[in-house]
Motif scaffolding. Structure first.
Motif, PDB file in Angstrom:
ATOM      1  N   ILE A 130      -3.867   9.908  -1.024  1.00 22.04           N
ATOM      2  CA  ILE A 130      -3.016  10.666  -0.113  1.00 22.04           C
ATOM      3  C   ILE A 130      -2.476   9.673   0.898  1.00 22.04           C
ATOM      4  CG2 ILE A 130      -2.903  12.587   1.513  1.00 22.04           C
ATOM      5  CD1 ILE A 130      -5.450  13.677   0.190  1.00 22.04           C
ATOM      6  N   GLY A 131      -1.177   9.448   0.866  1.00 23.77           N
ATOM      7  CA  GLY A 131      -0.650   8.407   1.727  1.00 23.77           C
ATOM      8  C   GLY A 131       0.733   8.673   2.257  1.00 23.77           C
ATOM      9  N   ARG A 132       1.182   7.721   3.063  1.00 21.02           N
ATOM     10  CA  ARG A 132       2.515   7.764   3.655  1.00 21.02           C
ATOM     11  C   ARG A 132       3.446   6.746   3.002  1.00 21.02           C
ATOM     12  NH1 ARG A 132      -0.032   7.784   9.497  1.00 21.02           N
ATOM     13  NH2 ARG A 132       0.066  10.004   9.978  1.00 21.02           N
ATOM     14  N   ASN A 133       3.111   6.300   1.820  1.00 21.08           N
ATOM     15  CA  ASN A 133       3.893   5.275   1.125  1.00 21.08           C
ATOM     16  C   ASN A 133       3.959   3.984   1.923  1.00 21.08           C
ATOM     17  OD1 ASN A 133       4.431   6.924  -1.079  1.00 21.08           O
ATOM     18  ND2 ASN A 133       6.208   7.812  -0.075  1.00 21.08           N
ATOM     19  N   THR A 134       2.839   3.582   2.482  1.00 18.51           N
ATOM     20  CA  THR A 134       2.766   2.324   3.217  1.00 18.51           C
ATOM     21  C   THR A 134       2.341   1.209   2.269  1.00 18.51           C
ATOM     22  OG1 THR A 134       0.439   2.661   3.775  1.00 18.51           O
ATOM     23  CG2 THR A 134       2.084   3.532   5.338  1.00 18.51           C
ATOM     24  N   TYR A 135       2.355  -0.007   2.777  1.00 16.96           N
ATOM     25  CA  TYR A 135       1.886  -1.148   1.986  1.00 16.96           C
ATOM     26  C   TYR A 135       0.417  -0.954   1.612  1.00 16.96           C
ATOM     27  CZ  TYR A 135       1.129  -6.008   0.599  1.00 16.96           C
ATOM     28  OH  TYR A 135       0.824  -7.134  -0.114  1.00 16.96           O
ATOM     29  N   ASN A 136      -0.389  -0.413   2.539  1.00 10.20           N
ATOM     30  CA  ASN A 136      -1.804  -0.167   2.246  1.00 10.20           C
ATOM     31  C   ASN A 136      -1.974   0.758   1.052  1.00 10.20           C
ATOM     32  OD1 ASN A 136      -2.541  -1.728   4.392  1.00 10.20           O
ATOM     33  ND2 ASN A 136      -3.221  -0.066   5.681  1.00 10.20           N
ATOM     34  N   SER A 137      -1.237   1.862   1.046  1.00 10.67           N
ATOM     35  CA  SER A 137      -1.393   2.806  -0.059  1.00 10.67           C
ATOM     36  C   SER A 137      -0.872   2.211  -1.366  1.00 10.67           C
ATOM     37  CB  SER A 137      -0.705   4.135   0.255  1.00 10.67           C
ATOM     38  OG  SER A 137       0.674   3.971   0.447  1.00 10.67           O
ATOM     39  N   PHE A 138       0.206   1.413  -1.295  1.00 13.22           N
ATOM     40  CA  PHE A 138       0.747   0.792  -2.501  1.00 13.22           C
ATOM     41  C   PHE A 138      -0.256  -0.195  -3.100  1.00 13.22           C
ATOM     42  CE2 PHE A 138       3.289  -2.549  -4.604  1.00 13.22           C
ATOM     43  CZ  PHE A 138       3.844  -1.781  -5.609  1.00 13.22           C
ATOM     44  N   VAL A 139      -0.828  -1.042  -2.258  1.00 17.78           N
ATOM     45  CA  VAL A 139      -1.803  -2.018  -2.747  1.00 17.78           C
ATOM     46  C   VAL A 139      -3.054  -1.319  -3.274  1.00 17.78           C
ATOM     47  CG1 VAL A 139      -3.337  -3.900  -2.028  1.00 17.78           C
ATOM     48  CG2 VAL A 139      -0.960  -3.935  -1.337  1.00 17.78           C
ATOM     49  N   ALA A 140      -3.502  -0.265  -2.577  1.00 13.77           N
ATOM     50  CA  ALA A 140      -4.671   0.484  -3.051  1.00 13.77           C
ATOM     51  C   ALA A 140      -4.391   1.128  -4.403  1.00 13.77           C
ATOM     52  CB  ALA A 140      -5.055   1.547  -2.030  1.00 13.77           C
ATOM     53  N   MET A 141      -3.189   1.680  -4.571  1.00 15.28           N
ATOM     54  CA  MET A 141      -2.830   2.314  -5.833  1.00 15.28           C
ATOM     55  C   MET A 141      -2.791   1.290  -6.962  1.00 15.28           C
ATOM     56  SD  MET A 141       0.693   4.229  -6.948  1.00 15.28           S
ATOM     57  CE  MET A 141       1.623   2.715  -6.738  1.00 15.28           C
ATOM     58  N   MET A 142      -2.094   0.169  -6.729  1.00 17.53           N
ATOM     59  CA  MET A 142      -1.995  -0.848  -7.776  1.00 17.53           C
ATOM     60  C   MET A 142      -3.363  -1.449  -8.100  1.00 17.53           C
ATOM     61  SD  MET A 142       1.146  -0.857  -8.596  1.00 17.53           S
ATOM     62  CE  MET A 142       1.234  -2.342  -9.552  1.00 17.53           C
ATOM     63  N   GLY A 143      -4.196  -1.642  -7.069  1.00 15.92           N
ATOM     64  CA  GLY A 143      -5.536  -2.166  -7.304  1.00 15.92           C
ATOM     65  C   GLY A 143      -6.370  -1.230  -8.158  1.00 15.92           C
ATOM     66  N   ALA A 144      -6.241   0.083  -7.900  1.00 10.88           N
ATOM     67  CA  ALA A 144      -6.986   1.069  -8.693  1.00 10.88           C
ATOM     68  C   ALA A 144      -6.524   1.062 -10.145  1.00 10.88           C
ATOM     69  CB  ALA A 144      -6.830   2.462  -8.085  1.00 10.88           C
ATOM     70  N   VAL A 145      -5.220   0.960 -10.363  1.00  5.29           N
ATOM     71  CA  VAL A 145      -4.688   0.904 -11.732  1.00  5.29           C
ATOM     72  C   VAL A 145      -5.202  -0.340 -12.449  1.00  5.29           C
ATOM     73  CG1 VAL A 145      -2.566   0.607 -13.077  1.00  5.29           C
ATOM     74  CG2 VAL A 145      -2.657   2.306 -11.248  1.00  5.29           C
ATOM     75  N   LEU A 146      -5.160  -1.489 -11.767  1.00  8.40           N
ATOM     76  CA  LEU A 146      -5.628  -2.726 -12.387  1.00  8.40           C
ATOM     77  C   LEU A 146      -7.144  -2.740 -12.571  1.00  8.40           C
ATOM     78  CD1 LEU A 146      -3.273  -5.229 -10.554  1.00  8.40           C
ATOM     79  CD2 LEU A 146      -3.223  -4.633 -12.983  1.00  8.40           C
ATOM     80  N   ALA A 147      -7.856  -1.883 -11.830  1.00  9.28           N
ATOM     81  CA  ALA A 147      -9.305  -1.767 -12.005  1.00  9.28           C
ATOM     82  C   ALA A 147      -9.655  -0.781 -13.122  1.00  9.28           C
ATOM     83  CB  ALA A 147      -9.960  -1.321 -10.705  1.00  9.28           C
ATOM     84  N   GLY A 148      -8.639  -0.144 -13.695  1.00 12.45           N
ATOM     85  CA  GLY A 148      -8.883   0.734 -14.840  1.00 12.45           C
ATOM     86  C   GLY A 148      -8.956   2.209 -14.517  1.00 12.45           C
ATOM     87  N   PHE A 149      -8.491   2.621 -13.353  1.00 15.82           N
ATOM     88  CA  PHE A 149      -8.500   4.029 -12.984  1.00 15.82           C
ATOM     89  C   PHE A 149      -7.108   4.628 -13.138  1.00 15.82           C
ATOM     90  CE2 PHE A 149     -12.089   2.497 -10.410  1.00 15.82           C
ATOM     91  CZ  PHE A 149     -13.058   3.421 -10.771  1.00 15.82           C
ATOM     92  N   ASP A 150      -7.086   5.933 -13.359  1.00 18.01           N
ATOM     93  CA  ASP A 150      -5.847   6.673 -13.200  1.00 18.01           C
ATOM     94  C   ASP A 150      -5.697   6.928 -11.711  1.00 18.01           C
ATOM     95  OD1 ASP A 150      -5.632   6.755 -15.951  1.00 18.01           O
ATOM     96  OD2 ASP A 150      -6.397   8.802 -16.127  1.00 18.01           O
ATOM     97  N   VAL A 151      -4.468   7.081 -11.245  1.00 18.12           N
ATOM     98  CA  VAL A 151      -4.235   7.365  -9.837  1.00 18.12           C
ATOM     99  C   VAL A 151      -3.370   8.613  -9.744  1.00 18.12           C
ATOM    100  CG1 VAL A 151      -3.223   6.539  -7.677  1.00 18.12           C
ATOM    101  CG2 VAL A 151      -4.376   4.934  -9.199  1.00 18.12           C
ATOM    102  N   MET A 152      -3.815   9.550  -8.926  1.00 19.18           N
ATOM    103  CA  MET A 152      -3.037  10.756  -8.660  1.00 19.18           C
ATOM    104  C   MET A 152      -2.571  10.661  -7.213  1.00 19.18           C
ATOM    105  SD  MET A 152      -2.934  13.893  -7.166  1.00 19.18           S
ATOM    106  CE  MET A 152      -2.027  15.366  -7.448  1.00 19.18           C
ATOM    107  N   CYS A 153      -1.275  10.531  -7.004  1.00 16.36           N
ATOM    108  CA  CYS A 153      -0.719  10.446  -5.649  1.00 16.36           C
ATOM    109  C   CYS A 153      -0.429  11.858  -5.154  1.00 16.36           C
ATOM    110  CB  CYS A 153       0.547   9.609  -5.638  1.00 16.36           C
ATOM    111  SG  CYS A 153       0.242   7.884  -6.049  1.00 16.36           S
ATOM    112  N   ALA A 154      -1.119  12.242  -4.100  1.00 23.74           N
ATOM    113  CA  ALA A 154      -1.009  13.601  -3.569  1.00 23.74           C
ATOM    114  C   ALA A 154      -0.196  13.599  -2.280  1.00 23.74           C
ATOM    115  CB  ALA A 154      -2.408  14.163  -3.300  1.00 23.74           C
ATOM    116  N   PRO A 155       0.532  14.673  -2.014  1.00 24.89           N
ATOM    117  CA  PRO A 155       1.273  14.756  -0.750  1.00 24.89           C
ATOM    118  C   PRO A 155       0.336  14.945   0.429  1.00 24.89           C
ATOM    119  CG  PRO A 155       1.508  16.785  -2.002  1.00 24.89           C
ATOM    120  CD  PRO A 155       0.755  15.829  -2.870  1.00 24.89           C
TER     121      PRO A 155
END
Length: 193
Positions: free
Chosen positions: A86-111
């Motif tokens: 759950i984010g505001r589309n900041t650099y933090n949320s982008f890096v966290a999302m990409m890191g989770a994907v590269l760690a092998g997780f699915d990511v669900m971005c919630a409003p």
């Protein structure tokens, strides 16, 4: 066919399957990681503006990937588990999302305005194992969930982070190095012109 060819053939098919469908994404990351002296990202963090290079970005991705891998080790995972972000589309949320994907997780971005009942439904439907948010005031309101709620709003992504890049990117670089034909002198001359 010699013994060397027969040994490398199965490994080659495994590598092709591992990166199937993600070649363009990893090619983009390879191009970014080579941009050492070029500013590719500008971000505001801890009261200051930071200019980040492609190498900085890949180091941040490596740190985020390692974080998610350490939080839930591969031996404890099940197929299809996801991180609810759950984010505001900041650099933090982008890096966290990409890191989770590269760690092998699915990511669900919630409003950010998602209700708790909707969030509980998402956790069940998407096999959520953690909730992460870069909205500081929101993380304290998310109680009563059976998964950890992580506040990533204070993550400091500083320039010249010395962390190594994600392991998958390193593997892909080695894979591309093996399968990329060597350039000739005429190719280099054409590139320079």
């Amino acid at each position: 066919m010699n013994d060397h060819d027969s040994v490398s053939a199965p490994a080659d098919s495994v590598n092709k399957q591992q990166f199937k469908g993600a070649e363009s994404f990893f090619d983009l990351l390879l191009k970014q990681s080579a941009k050492i002296n070029y500013v590719t990202i500008r971000t505001y963090c801890n009261g200051a503006w930071h200019q980040l290079s492609g190498r900085d970005f890949c180091a941040h991705l490596g740190r985020a990937t390692e974080y998610w891998t350490n939080l839930i080790p591969i031996s404890q995972r099940q197929y299809g588990q996801s991180i609810i972000l759950i984010g505001r589309n900041t650099y933090n949320s982008f890096v966290a999302m990409m890191g989770a994907v590269l760690a092998g997780f699915d990511v669900m971005c919630a409003p950010s305005q998602m209700s708790k009942s909707d969030l509980k439904w998402c956790l069940n439907y998407f096999k959520g194992v953690a909730i992460a948010s870069d909205i500081d005031e929101l993380t304290y309101q998310l109680d009563g969930f059976s998964v950890p709620v992580l506040n990533i709003s204070t993550a400091a992504w500083m320039p010249q982070d010395k962390h190594s890049e994600p392991e998958l990117l390193t593997l892909y670089r080695e894979y591309k190095t093996i399968h990329t034909p060597l350039t000739t002198t005429s190719d280099l001359y054409d590139e320079n012109n």
